[in-house]
Design a protein around this motif. Sequence first.
Motif, PDB file in Angstrom:
ATOM      1  N   VAL A  23     -46.242  42.475  29.424  1.00 30.15           N
ATOM      2  CA  VAL A  23     -45.297  43.092  30.136  1.00 30.15           C
ATOM      3  C   VAL A  23     -46.043  42.884  31.593  1.00 30.15           C
ATOM      4  CG1 VAL A  23     -44.207  45.328  31.049  1.00 30.15           C
ATOM      5  CG2 VAL A  23     -43.951  43.630  28.208  1.00 30.15           C
ATOM      6  N   GLN A  24     -45.529  43.106  32.644  1.00 29.43           N
ATOM      7  CA  GLN A  24     -45.291  43.575  34.605  1.00 29.43           C
ATOM      8  C   GLN A  24     -44.622  43.809  35.168  1.00 29.43           C
ATOM      9  OE1 GLN A  24     -47.237  39.836  36.179  1.00 29.43           O
ATOM     10  NE2 GLN A  24     -49.591  40.673  36.036  1.00 29.43           N
ATOM     11  N   LEU A  25     -44.531  44.612  35.584  1.00 25.37           N
ATOM     12  CA  LEU A  25     -43.916  45.599  36.530  1.00 25.37           C
ATOM     13  C   LEU A  25     -44.677  45.791  37.333  1.00 25.37           C
ATOM     14  CD1 LEU A  25     -42.163  48.911  33.772  1.00 25.37           C
ATOM     15  CD2 LEU A  25     -41.427  46.478  34.123  1.00 25.37           C
ATOM     16  N   VAL A  26     -44.024  44.841  38.794  1.00 22.85           N
ATOM     17  CA  VAL A  26     -44.401  44.759  39.908  1.00 22.85           C
ATOM     18  C   VAL A  26     -43.606  45.714  41.348  1.00 22.85           C
ATOM     19  CG1 VAL A  26     -45.787  43.733  41.899  1.00 22.85           C
ATOM     20  CG2 VAL A  26     -45.802  42.947  39.290  1.00 22.85           C
ATOM     21  N   GLU A  27     -43.895  46.516  41.847  1.00 23.47           N
ATOM     22  CA  GLU A  27     -43.759  47.129  42.611  1.00 23.47           C
ATOM     23  C   GLU A  27     -43.783  46.747  44.446  1.00 23.47           C
ATOM     24  OE1 GLU A  27     -44.669  50.664  39.862  1.00 23.47           O
ATOM     25  OE2 GLU A  27     -45.769  48.848  40.682  1.00 23.47           O
ATOM     26  N   SER A  28     -43.323  47.208  45.093  1.00 30.42           N
ATOM     27  CA  SER A  28     -43.290  47.169  46.467  1.00 30.42           C
ATOM     28  C   SER A  28     -42.555  47.683  47.181  1.00 30.42           C
ATOM     29  CB  SER A  28     -43.234  45.824  46.844  1.00 30.42           C
ATOM     30  OG  SER A  28     -41.230  44.738  46.823  1.00 30.42           O
ATOM     31  N   GLY A  29     -42.594  47.575  48.449  1.00 29.71           N
ATOM     32  CA  GLY A  29     -41.430  48.471  49.657  1.00 29.71           C
ATOM     33  C   GLY A  29     -41.981  50.042  50.019  1.00 29.71           C
ATOM     34  N   GLY A  30     -43.208  50.091  48.894  1.00 27.94           N
ATOM     35  CA  GLY A  30     -44.027  51.363  49.845  1.00 27.94           C
ATOM     36  C   GLY A  30     -44.691  51.507  51.122  1.00 27.94           C
ATOM     37  N   GLY A  31     -44.605  52.771  52.190  1.00 32.44           N
ATOM     38  CA  GLY A  31     -45.287  52.633  53.232  1.00 32.44           C
ATOM     39  C   GLY A  31     -45.471  54.015  53.429  1.00 32.44           C
ATOM     40  N   LEU A  32     -45.013  53.689  55.346  1.00 35.25           N
ATOM     41  CA  LEU A  32     -45.339  55.004  55.422  1.00 35.25           C
ATOM     42  C   LEU A  32     -44.012  55.261  56.125  1.00 35.25           C
ATOM     43  CD1 LEU A  32     -46.807  58.245  57.405  1.00 35.25           C
ATOM     44  CD2 LEU A  32     -47.778  56.305  58.947  1.00 35.25           C
ATOM     45  N   VAL A  33     -43.010  56.690  56.849  1.00 33.32           N
ATOM     46  CA  VAL A  33     -42.182  56.595  57.062  1.00 33.32           C
ATOM     47  C   VAL A  33     -41.696  58.158  57.499  1.00 33.32           C
ATOM     48  CG1 VAL A  33     -40.750  57.216  54.761  1.00 33.32           C
ATOM     49  CG2 VAL A  33     -39.645  56.204  57.479  1.00 33.32           C
ATOM     50  N   GLN A  34     -41.570  58.312  58.821  1.00 34.40           N
ATOM     51  CA  GLN A  34     -41.003  59.495  59.731  1.00 34.40           C
ATOM     52  C   GLN A  34     -39.831  59.814  58.850  1.00 34.40           C
ATOM     53  OE1 GLN A  34     -40.182  58.146  63.319  1.00 34.40           O
ATOM     54  NE2 GLN A  34     -42.569  59.055  64.045  1.00 34.40           N
ATOM     55  N   PRO A  35     -40.115  61.463  58.675  1.00 35.50           N
ATOM     56  CA  PRO A  35     -39.326  62.774  57.919  1.00 35.50           C
ATOM     57  C   PRO A  35     -37.478  61.445  58.600  1.00 35.50           C
ATOM     58  CG  PRO A  35     -40.879  64.416  58.285  1.00 35.50           C
ATOM     59  CD  PRO A  35     -41.000  62.227  59.520  1.00 35.50           C
ATOM     60  N   GLY A  36     -36.626  61.296  57.885  1.00 33.92           N
ATOM     61  CA  GLY A  36     -35.654  61.299  58.597  1.00 33.92           C
ATOM     62  C   GLY A  36     -35.170  59.903  58.549  1.00 33.92           C
ATOM     63  N   GLY A  37     -36.503  59.380  57.910  1.00 36.12           N
ATOM     64  CA  GLY A  37     -36.086  57.437  57.810  1.00 36.12           C
ATOM     65  C   GLY A  37     -35.728  57.239  56.626  1.00 36.12           C
ATOM     66  N   SER A  38     -36.212  55.775  56.290  1.00 34.32           N
ATOM     67  CA  SER A  38     -35.451  54.936  55.108  1.00 34.32           C
ATOM     68  C   SER A  38     -36.375  53.817  54.705  1.00 34.32           C
ATOM     69  CB  SER A  38     -34.031  54.272  55.364  1.00 34.32           C
ATOM     70  OG  SER A  38     -32.845  55.242  55.696  1.00 34.32           O
ATOM     71  N   LEU A  39     -36.347  54.119  53.483  1.00 35.72           N
ATOM     72  CA  LEU A  39     -37.278  52.683  52.627  1.00 35.72           C
ATOM     73  C   LEU A  39     -36.891  52.278  51.533  1.00 35.72           C
ATOM     74  CD1 LEU A  39     -41.380  54.458  52.228  1.00 35.72           C
ATOM     75  CD2 LEU A  39     -39.693  51.933  54.164  1.00 35.72           C
ATOM     76  N   ARG A  40     -37.045  50.959  50.703  1.00 34.94           N
ATOM     77  CA  ARG A  40     -36.945  50.342  49.997  1.00 34.94           C
ATOM     78  C   ARG A  40     -37.458  50.161  49.131  1.00 34.94           C
ATOM     79  NH1 ARG A  40     -31.465  48.567  48.327  1.00 34.94           N
ATOM     80  NH2 ARG A  40     -31.731  46.726  47.184  1.00 34.94           N
ATOM     81  N   LEU A  41     -37.352  50.684  48.171  1.00 34.00           N
ATOM     82  CA  LEU A  41     -38.262  49.848  47.230  1.00 34.00           C
ATOM     83  C   LEU A  41     -37.964  48.924  45.968  1.00 34.00           C
ATOM     84  CD1 LEU A  41     -39.954  53.566  46.042  1.00 34.00           C
ATOM     85  CD2 LEU A  41     -40.189  52.042  47.602  1.00 34.00           C
ATOM     86  N   SER A  42     -39.066  48.187  45.702  1.00 33.58           N
ATOM     87  CA  SER A  42     -38.677  46.910  44.688  1.00 33.58           C
ATOM     88  C   SER A  42     -39.469  47.361  43.780  1.00 33.58           C
ATOM     89  CB  SER A  42     -37.972  45.983  45.164  1.00 33.58           C
ATOM     90  OG  SER A  42     -36.724  45.458  46.246  1.00 33.58           O
TER      91      SER A  42
END
Length: 115
Positions: free
Chosen positions: A2-21
């Motif tokens: 089994v493998q679960l591989v996350e991506s999409g993290g990072g640094l963002v300013q307050p009020g911003g958006s990110l999408r994790l997969s």
Amino acid sequence: QVQLVESGGGLVQPGGSLRLSCSASGIIFSIFTMGWYRQAPGKQRELVADISSRGNRNYADSVKGRFTISRDNAKNTVSLQMNSLEPDDTAVYYCNAQLGPRTEWGQGTRVTVSS
């Protein structure tokens, strides 16, 4: 294996958006409840959101109205769209797959919300 591989993290300013997969392999993805958990420094891991095999969604109160979880059974992926991010959202985010007593975890992806 089994493998679960996350991506999409990072640094963002307050009020911003990110999408994790999260991309899953080694499981019959469509029958698992898929979820996102997070662990902030010095705190316990907590559920952020999950989505059942039938598409029923569940959110932590702290993220309702800001985060959206979705899944694509054809691609074996689960995503977390995070909007209006706040400094308190800073944490390592983990992908989770659960079926009855069985639970699988990814390695995590770090999200930092800071100006």
